[in-house]
Scaffold this active site. Structure first.
Site, mmCIF file in Angstrom:
data_model
loop_
_atom_site.group_PDB
_atom_site.id
_atom_site.type_symbol
_atom_site.label_atom_id
_atom_site.label_comp_id
_atom_site.label_asym_id
_atom_site.label_seq_id
_atom_site.Cartn_x
_atom_site.Cartn_y
_atom_site.Cartn_z
ATOM 1 N N LYS A 127 -11.350 6.303 -2.225
ATOM 2 C CA LYS A 127 -10.984 5.584 -1.096
ATOM 3 C C LYS A 127 -11.242 5.991 -0.354
ATOM 4 C CE LYS A 127 -7.862 1.180 -0.114
ATOM 5 N NZ LYS A 127 -6.817 0.717 -0.482
ATOM 6 N N SER A 182 -6.342 -3.724 -2.279
ATOM 7 C CA SER A 182 -7.204 -3.212 -1.434
ATOM 8 C C SER A 182 -8.200 -2.319 -2.325
ATOM 9 C CB SER A 182 -6.859 -2.536 -0.184
ATOM 10 O OG SER A 182 -5.665 -1.534 -0.554
ATOM 11 N N SER A 217 -1.834 -2.518 -3.535
ATOM 12 C CA SER A 217 -3.442 -1.819 -3.594
ATOM 13 C C SER A 217 -4.260 -1.476 -5.040
ATOM 14 C CB SER A 217 -3.469 -1.429 -2.478
ATOM 15 O OG SER A 217 -3.336 -2.693 -1.696
HETATM 16 N N1 GLN Z 1 -2.363 -6.490 -1.012
HETATM 17 C C1 GLN Z 1 -1.465 -6.314 -0.193
HETATM 18 C C2 GLN Z 1 -1.602 -6.137 1.587
HETATM 19 O O1 GLN Z 1 -2.432 -7.344 1.927
HETATM 20 C C3 GLN Z 1 -1.348 -4.959 -0.894
HETATM 21 C C4 GLN Z 1 -2.441 -4.008 0.240
HETATM 22 C C5 GLN Z 1 -1.979 -2.264 -0.165
HETATM 23 O O2 GLN Z 1 -1.231 -2.462 -1.065
HETATM 24 N N2 GLN Z 1 -2.820 -1.044 0.983
HETATM 25 O O3 GLN Z 1 -1.242 -5.907 2.090
#
Ligand code: GLN
Length: 477
Positions: free
Chosen positions: A75, A150, A174
């Site tokens: 990532k 994400s 994420s």
């Molecule tokens: N969807 C969550 C957010 O927008 C989680 C993001 C993440 O775990 N990096 O914060």
């Protein structure tokens, strides 16, 4: 679309039926054939081939390492020395990492081959991979849909068979949510189990590097090779790690807690409730005890998460000022102008929204009302979660309220999309390990994920239970 797990590949290489180079070449073709998914930001084809040749030499000489020939995508928030790193943001245009993230370094030293850098939501903020500065990533199961986020590029790359596994990051879901949307295993370890050195910070007291793979077996092996204390990350835990890949099969009856509201909630897709209930029945029929428990703080978890993570993000992202890294605005009449234009032009709308929110909750007049209060509720969430885990082996919930949704689905407001994190944020707020495993499909054939949570540093137990669940349902790669 053929998926690739590492363990069977390794077995085949050891029997002389294939080679690391053949596997890398197959992954490179899969990348080429799946360009429409927009998962990869960089492909390290030549380096991967060179690494594969040396892996094949090691296999031939009998000195193959634990992860020899494991093909990994990474990532775009995890540092890979001398390679681009930009959190899928314009503000880090042109940035090349001068060092390795510890976790990645450990995997490479164990024989992993990095095939490329994959897209994500900008600064890992999002649940659909649509906030990347490089455009949305598509779900390999159905390219009209999002892969989740994400770590959407990570999930898409594994699900499309372009690599054996991917390193993602999980602050509030994420890794688990995209794993659920793409039918994969996604592990978020306990906070501090894996070093955060070299992980671009979103919310430092929540951030965890996590693993996306096709099987529990591969997940356990990768965790084993990268877990443990790191002198470069003062928050990394010194708690002993385990040989996660050699954990014996589960041989006792489990006590499983299901949080009532997670299956009674009206916003949850019916088939997800049904899949969860079917699992519960299956567990009972195998002699396990399943108890519905109440979690009265459920409604507070999302607000706590978004107050604390945006507060931390507003501080973490202040370093991107147009001076030290990446993008610098050309409209820079004064120093103040340089800062503000570089940030205004460099960050996308979701990141800006969160910086503003975070700055607000930390401002002198609101600090106690929001930030301090949220810290207190965070403690309550952790205590209450641990109390449940004191009486049960694990907590089971759906991973997500819905299966993968359409690209460009317009949410009437950001809060609606934040609801996608409803079930995953609890383990993040509490700092506990959690895993998403596939449990079947909805009527459109879209994968459904089930989440398991165990006590702090209980990754061994989590993987053991997850393996038992997978076998129970005979979910196959
Ligand atoms: N969807 C969550 C957010 O927008 C989680 C993001 C993440 O775990 N990096 O914060």
């Amino acid at each position: 679309m053929e998926r690739r797990a590492y363990a069977p590949f390794r077995e085949a290489v050891e029997k002389g039926q294939t080679s690391a180079l053949a596997e890398v070449n197959a992954c490179l073709s899969a990348i080429e054939n799946n360009k429409n998914l927009n998962a990869f930001l960089s492909v390290y084809a030549e380096e991967a081939k060179i690494a594969a040749k040396s892996a094949d030499e090691r296999f031939a000489n009998g000195n193959a390492r634990a992860l020899e020939g494991l093909i990994l995508s990474v990532k775009d928030v995890i540092a890979y020395k001398d390679h681009p790193l930009q959190a899928s943001s314009k503000i880090l245009n042109g940035y090349i990492s001068p060092f390795h993230a510890t976790v990645l370094q450990r995997l490479v030293e164990a024989g992993a081959i990095v095939i490329g850098r994959v897209s994500c939501d900008e600064f890992a903020m999002g649940s659909s991979n649509q906030s990347s500065a490089f455009g949305p990533v598509k779900n390999p199961v159905n390219p009209d849909l999002v892969p989740g986020g994400s770590s959407g590029g990570s999930a898409a790359s594994v699900a499309a068979g372009t690599c054996h596994a991917s390193l993602g990051s999980d602050t509030g879901g994420s890794v688990r949510q995209p794993a659920a949307f793409c039918g994969l295993v996604g592990l978020k370890p306990s906070y501090s189990r894996l070093s955060r050195y070299g992980l671009i910070a979103y919310a430092s007291s929540f951030d965890c590097i996590g693993i996306l793979a096709n099987t529990i077996e591969d997940t356990a092996l990768i965790l084993e090779l990268c877990a443990g204390e790191d002198e470069l990350d003062a928050t990394s835990s010194s708690a002993p790690t385990m040989a996660y890949s050699r954990i014996p099969k589960l041989d006792q009856a489990l006590k499983v807690a299901v949080i009532r509201d997670t299956i009674a909630h009206e916003g949850i897709q019916k088939e997800i409730v049904e899949a969860t209930e079917a699992t519960i029945e299956l567990l009972k029929s195998q002699g396990h005890t399943v108890t519905l428990v109440d979690f009265p703080l459920l409604d507070y978890i999302l607000p706590v998460y978004y107050i604390l993570t945006t507060a931390e993000a507003s501080s973490n992202l202040s370093r991107f000022d147009g001076v030290r890294y990446g993008y610098r605005s050309s409209a820079n009449a004064s120093l103040h102008d340089l800062y503000s234009k570089s940030r205004s032009e460099g960050f996308g709308p979701e990141v800006k929204r969160r910086i503003l929110l975070g700055t607000f909750v930390l401002s002198a007049s609101y600090y106690d009302a929001y930030y301090t209060q949220a810290q207190k509720v965070r403690r309550l969430v952790r205590d209450k979660t641990l109390e449940i885990l004191g009486e049960h082996d694990c907590i089971l919930t759906p991973t997500t309220p819905t299966t993968a949704f359409e690209l460009n689905k317009s949410f009437s407001n950001p809060v609606e999309s934040y609801l996608a994190d409803l079930f995953t944020v609890q383990a993040s707020v509490a700092g506990l390990p959690a895993i998403s495993i596939p449990v079947g499909n909805d009527h459109q054939g879209l994968p459904i994920g089930l989440q398991l949570v165990t006590g702090n540093m209980e990754e061994g137990k989590l993987l053991q239970i997850a393996q038992a669940f997978m076998q129970l349902q005979q979910v196959q790669v």
